[in-house]
Design a protein around this motif. Structure first.
Motif, PDB file in Angstrom:
ATOM      1  N   ASP A 140       1.125  -1.258   0.193  1.00  0.00           N
ATOM      2  CA  ASP A 140       0.356   0.160   0.066  1.00  0.00           C
ATOM      3  C   ASP A 140       1.162   1.241   0.464  1.00  0.00           C
ATOM      4  O   ASP A 140       2.115   1.410   0.501  1.00  0.00           O
ATOM      5  CB  ASP A 140      -0.896  -0.262   1.447  1.00  0.00           C
ATOM      6  CG  ASP A 140      -1.301   1.327   1.011  1.00  0.00           C
ATOM      7  OD1 ASP A 140      -2.756   1.103   0.516  1.00  0.00           O
ATOM      8  OD2 ASP A 140      -1.373   2.509   2.450  1.00  0.00           O
ATOM      9  N   LEU A 141       0.357   2.321  -0.587  1.00  0.00           N
ATOM     10  CA  LEU A 141       0.815   3.477  -0.340  1.00  0.00           C
ATOM     11  C   LEU A 141       1.469   4.182   1.060  1.00  0.00           C
ATOM     12  O   LEU A 141       2.668   4.873   1.078  1.00  0.00           O
ATOM     13  CB  LEU A 141       0.153   4.853  -0.920  1.00  0.00           C
ATOM     14  CG  LEU A 141       0.680   5.903  -1.199  1.00  0.00           C
ATOM     15  CD1 LEU A 141       2.232   6.436  -1.796  1.00  0.00           C
ATOM     16  CD2 LEU A 141      -0.380   7.222  -0.975  1.00  0.00           C
ATOM     17  N   PHE A 142       0.669   3.753   2.292  1.00  0.00           N
ATOM     18  CA  PHE A 142       1.364   3.722   2.929  1.00  0.00           C
ATOM     19  C   PHE A 142       1.719   2.531   4.191  1.00  0.00           C
ATOM     20  O   PHE A 142       1.710   2.767   5.649  1.00  0.00           O
ATOM     21  CB  PHE A 142       0.193   4.654   3.972  1.00  0.00           C
ATOM     22  CG  PHE A 142       0.086   6.359   3.140  1.00  0.00           C
ATOM     23  CD1 PHE A 142       0.835   7.734   3.341  1.00  0.00           C
ATOM     24  CD2 PHE A 142      -0.989   6.431   2.592  1.00  0.00           C
ATOM     25  CE1 PHE A 142       0.032   8.051   2.382  1.00  0.00           C
ATOM     26  CE2 PHE A 142      -1.319   7.538   2.436  1.00  0.00           C
ATOM     27  CZ  PHE A 142      -0.616   8.671   2.114  1.00  0.00           C
ATOM     28  N   LYS A 179      -0.571  11.690   7.585  1.00  0.00           N
ATOM     29  CA  LYS A 179      -0.327  10.814   7.062  1.00  0.00           C
ATOM     30  C   LYS A 179      -0.045   9.755   7.768  1.00  0.00           C
ATOM     31  O   LYS A 179       1.383   9.355   7.005  1.00  0.00           O
ATOM     32  CB  LYS A 179       0.257  10.910   4.986  1.00  0.00           C
ATOM     33  CG  LYS A 179      -1.014  12.322   5.045  1.00  0.00           C
ATOM     34  CD  LYS A 179      -0.393  12.544   3.270  1.00  0.00           C
ATOM     35  CE  LYS A 179      -1.536  13.517   2.890  1.00  0.00           C
ATOM     36  NZ  LYS A 179      -0.502  14.760   3.690  1.00  0.00           N
ATOM     37  N   GLU A 203       7.122   6.807  -3.406  1.00  0.00           N
ATOM     38  CA  GLU A 203       5.088   7.297  -3.608  1.00  0.00           C
ATOM     39  C   GLU A 203       5.554   8.361  -2.507  1.00  0.00           C
ATOM     40  O   GLU A 203       4.469   9.120  -2.430  1.00  0.00           O
ATOM     41  CB  GLU A 203       4.671   6.915  -4.688  1.00  0.00           C
ATOM     42  CG  GLU A 203       4.721   6.754  -5.449  1.00  0.00           C
ATOM     43  CD  GLU A 203       5.771   5.598  -6.094  1.00  0.00           C
ATOM     44  OE1 GLU A 203       6.016   5.166  -7.055  1.00  0.00           O
ATOM     45  OE2 GLU A 203       6.005   4.350  -4.999  1.00  0.00           O
ATOM     46  N   ALA A 204       5.446   7.669  -1.449  1.00  0.00           N
ATOM     47  CA  ALA A 204       4.874   7.586   0.098  1.00  0.00           C
ATOM     48  C   ALA A 204       5.962   9.312   0.443  1.00  0.00           C
ATOM     49  O   ALA A 204       4.856  10.013   0.912  1.00  0.00           O
ATOM     50  CB  ALA A 204       4.987   6.811   0.893  1.00  0.00           C
ATOM     51  N   ALA A 207       4.153  11.474  -1.354  1.00  0.00           N
ATOM     52  CA  ALA A 207       2.954  12.044  -1.040  1.00  0.00           C
ATOM     53  C   ALA A 207       2.443  13.110   0.564  1.00  0.00           C
ATOM     54  O   ALA A 207       2.161  13.709   1.348  1.00  0.00           O
ATOM     55  CB  ALA A 207       2.413  10.436  -0.412  1.00  0.00           C
ATOM     56  N   PRO A 225      -5.076  11.436   3.094  1.00  0.00           N
ATOM     57  CA  PRO A 225      -4.846  10.333   2.597  1.00  0.00           C
ATOM     58  C   PRO A 225      -5.062  10.154   1.487  1.00  0.00           C
ATOM     59  O   PRO A 225      -5.074   9.491   0.706  1.00  0.00           O
ATOM     60  CB  PRO A 225      -4.733   9.022   3.295  1.00  0.00           C
ATOM     61  CG  PRO A 225      -4.937  10.418   4.643  1.00  0.00           C
ATOM     62  CD  PRO A 225      -5.694  11.263   4.493  1.00  0.00           C
ATOM     63  N   ASP A 226      -6.838  10.042   1.101  1.00  0.00           N
ATOM     64  CA  ASP A 226      -7.643   9.514   0.187  1.00  0.00           C
ATOM     65  C   ASP A 226      -7.852  10.325  -1.213  1.00  0.00           C
ATOM     66  O   ASP A 226      -7.481   9.630  -1.573  1.00  0.00           O
ATOM     67  CB  ASP A 226      -8.959   9.343   0.012  1.00  0.00           C
ATOM     68  CG  ASP A 226      -9.050   8.393   1.581  1.00  0.00           C
ATOM     69  OD1 ASP A 226      -8.486   7.624   1.482  1.00  0.00           O
ATOM     70  OD2 ASP A 226     -10.413   8.799   2.164  1.00  0.00           O
ATOM     71  N   GLU A 227      -7.698  11.584  -1.395  1.00  0.00           N
ATOM     72  CA  GLU A 227      -7.530  12.536  -1.889  1.00  0.00           C
ATOM     73  C   GLU A 227      -5.691  12.438  -2.419  1.00  0.00           C
ATOM     74  O   GLU A 227      -5.241  12.006  -4.291  1.00  0.00           O
ATOM     75  CB  GLU A 227      -6.918  14.042  -1.279  1.00  0.00           C
ATOM     76  CG  GLU A 227      -8.647  14.208  -1.477  1.00  0.00           C
ATOM     77  CD  GLU A 227      -8.961  16.124  -0.762  1.00  0.00           C
ATOM     78  OE1 GLU A 227     -10.076  16.304  -0.946  1.00  0.00           O
ATOM     79  OE2 GLU A 227      -7.461  15.848  -0.008  1.00  0.00           O
ATOM     80  N   ARG A 229      -4.099   9.555  -2.954  1.00  0.00           N
ATOM     81  CA  ARG A 229      -3.581   8.075  -3.537  1.00  0.00           C
ATOM     82  C   ARG A 229      -4.186   8.552  -5.113  1.00  0.00           C
ATOM     83  O   ARG A 229      -3.699   8.254  -5.989  1.00  0.00           O
ATOM     84  CB  ARG A 229      -4.721   7.268  -3.330  1.00  0.00           C
ATOM     85  CG  ARG A 229      -4.207   7.217  -1.338  1.00  0.00           C
ATOM     86  CD  ARG A 229      -5.792   5.804  -1.504  1.00  0.00           C
ATOM     87  NE  ARG A 229      -4.763   5.898   0.180  1.00  0.00           N
ATOM     88  CZ  ARG A 229      -3.599   4.470   0.883  1.00  0.00           C
ATOM     89  NH1 ARG A 229      -3.503   4.065  -0.377  1.00  0.00           N
ATOM     90  NH2 ARG A 229      -3.997   4.240   1.954  1.00  0.00           N
ATOM     91  N   LYS A 230      -5.085   9.806  -5.089  1.00  0.00           N
ATOM     92  CA  LYS A 230      -5.373  10.219  -6.904  1.00  0.00           C
ATOM     93  C   LYS A 230      -4.486  11.159  -7.927  1.00  0.00           C
ATOM     94  O   LYS A 230      -4.860  10.666  -8.745  1.00  0.00           O
ATOM     95  CB  LYS A 230      -7.232  10.462  -6.646  1.00  0.00           C
ATOM     96  CG  LYS A 230      -7.780   9.941  -6.171  1.00  0.00           C
ATOM     97  CD  LYS A 230      -9.167   9.895  -5.606  1.00  0.00           C
ATOM     98  CE  LYS A 230     -10.458   9.878  -5.355  1.00  0.00           C
ATOM     99  NZ  LYS A 230     -11.762  10.658  -5.105  1.00  0.00           N
TER     100      LYS A 230
END
Length: 418
Positions: A140-142, A179, A203-204, A207, A225-227, A229-230
């Motif tokens: 996952d990203l995080f 985050k 990427e993290a 982010a 965090p949801d925003e 990811r896009k």
């Protein structure tokens, strides 16, 4: 005959003889043990990174680039743009390239941004790959993968939440608390800076800094965090990169090409060469350790001489009787010198055997706890020479009380003192 007399004499004084042998054995164990630790530490240091042909970073000295990219010590003079990273990756001689991004920390442990290829291509200790004690790589990203020292010090386990702090230091007043990361994996002990590193995806890193500017959050802007990811999280710059080549023969060619890169000033170093240069600066400790162990051996030999001298007055009648039955002065000299040599030889043999037995049982624990690989191999030529020199020194040390015994006259030995 002299050896037989020496053995019988030592047998009659077996308690003091045993203590002397043990003292010499401990000193020999320390001497050889220090040598094993020194060799193991040097080899482990040299094996901190292996299988990587070049490390690329902003233009700086080779030691500085090595320290911040491999040992997480210090900071880069500048970053490497993503375009330069991609240009290097496109070179036909390049087999693989792994990006490294530094700058954040977690309770004093450095945070490294990279990609999943890092866990495949980073090798240590002559080509050994990283393994996971628990969990696995980040998906996952995080997600975060932590080293064994981080997990042990902070008592983390898979699934725990961690918050990364901005900047480097044990105490930070600015954190990326909006985050948080989840511990996805814990790496097994390696004995390298990996153990003290928190790994996240490249990427993290982008982010958590998406709503930051000049090292601080942008006032009035907050990206959830949801925003995030896009969003496009392609890095703009990295700190350094590890490069593997298709052929070792191309190393100097690619190094020269990177050093002469026209888009921005870059440096490419060979980690093995830089490691040897760094060890040359910090290797003074080797000399200090060897000097201390040599002093311990000398102390043990002095203790043996003291023991023989202390018992010499009690043996004056024994020496006189030997002289009266026809023993020559050379026999008396040889007897005491042989005692010193036998004690030293027994101590050397016992110490050498004791060291290898101790290494056999302690090696797995030392490797697991400290990441230090101690080879169980026969003594080298220089070590055999040191052991032989100790035995010779024992014979020579035995001559000191022997000379005193030689000077004691027959009448003095037979005289009854009141």
């Amino acid at each position: 005959m002299i050896m037989r007399l020496a053995l019988q004499s030592l047998r009659n004084r077996w308690v003091t003889a045993l203590l002397t042998v043990l003292a010499i054995a401990v000193s020999v164990m320390l001497l050889l043990g220090v040598e094993k630790v020194r060799t193991g530490a040097r080899q482990s240091f040299a094996d901190t990174i292996s299988g990587t042909d070049l490390i690329v970073g902003a233009r700086s000295g080779s030691l500085n680039l090595l320290l911040y990219s491999v040992f997480r010590i210090g900071n880069a003079t500048n970053n490497v743009t993503w375009k330069s990273y991609e240009d290097i990756a496109k070179l036909p001689e390049v087999s693989w390239i792994v990006p490294l991004s530094l700058g954040d920390s977690h309770h004093g442990f450095r945070v490294l941004g990279t990609n999943s290829d890092y866990f495949t291509h980073y090798k240590f200790r002559r080509g050994q790959s990283m393994s996971f004690a628990a969990g696995g790589p980040f998906k996952d990203l995080f997600d975060a993968v932590i080293g064994s020292d981080v997990a042990d010090t902070l008592h983390y386990k898979v699934g725990d939440k961690i918050v990364i702090a901005h900047g480097v230091g044990n105490i930070s007043f600015v954190e990326h608390a909006d985050k948080p990361f989840r511990v996805a994996g814990i790496l097994a002990k390696t004995g390298t800076p990996i153990d003290r590193t928190v790994h996240v995806s490249l990427e993290a890193i982008e982010a958590i800094h998406i709503d930051w500017q000049s090292g601080a959050p942008v006032p009035g802007q907050s990206v959830s965090p949801d925003e995030v990811r896009k969003m496009d999280l392609t890095p703009r710059a990295i700190t350094a990169a590890m490069v593997g080549l298709n052929s070792k023969l191309a190393t100097f060619k690619i190094q020269r090409a990177i050093n002469n890169y026209s888009e921005e000033p870059l440096s490419a170093i060979m980690p093995g060469v830089a490691l040897q240069e760094l060890w040359g600066l910090i290797g003074t400790a080797e000399t200090a350790l060897s000097a201390v162990s040599a002093m311990v051996v000398v102390t043990a030999l002095l203790g043996m001489v003291t023991m023989i001298l202390t018992t010499l007055n009690e043996r004056r009648r024994e020496m006189a009787i030997l002289r009266s039955v026809g023993a020559t002065p050379a026999t008396v000299l040889g007897l005491l010198a042989a005692e010193g040599g036998l004690l030293t030889l027994a101590g050397v043999v016992l110490g050498t055997v004791g060291l290898y037995v101790g290494l056999y049982f302690a090696r797995p624990y030392i490797d697991h706890a400290y990441g230090l690989s101690l080879a169980i191999d026969p003594p080298r030529v220089d070590e055999w020479m040191k052991l032989a020199l100790i035995v010779v020194a024992g014979f020579v040390a035995g001559l000191l009380p022997a000379l005193r015994a030689y000077r004691l006259s027959l009448a003095d030995g037979m005289m009854i003192r009141t």
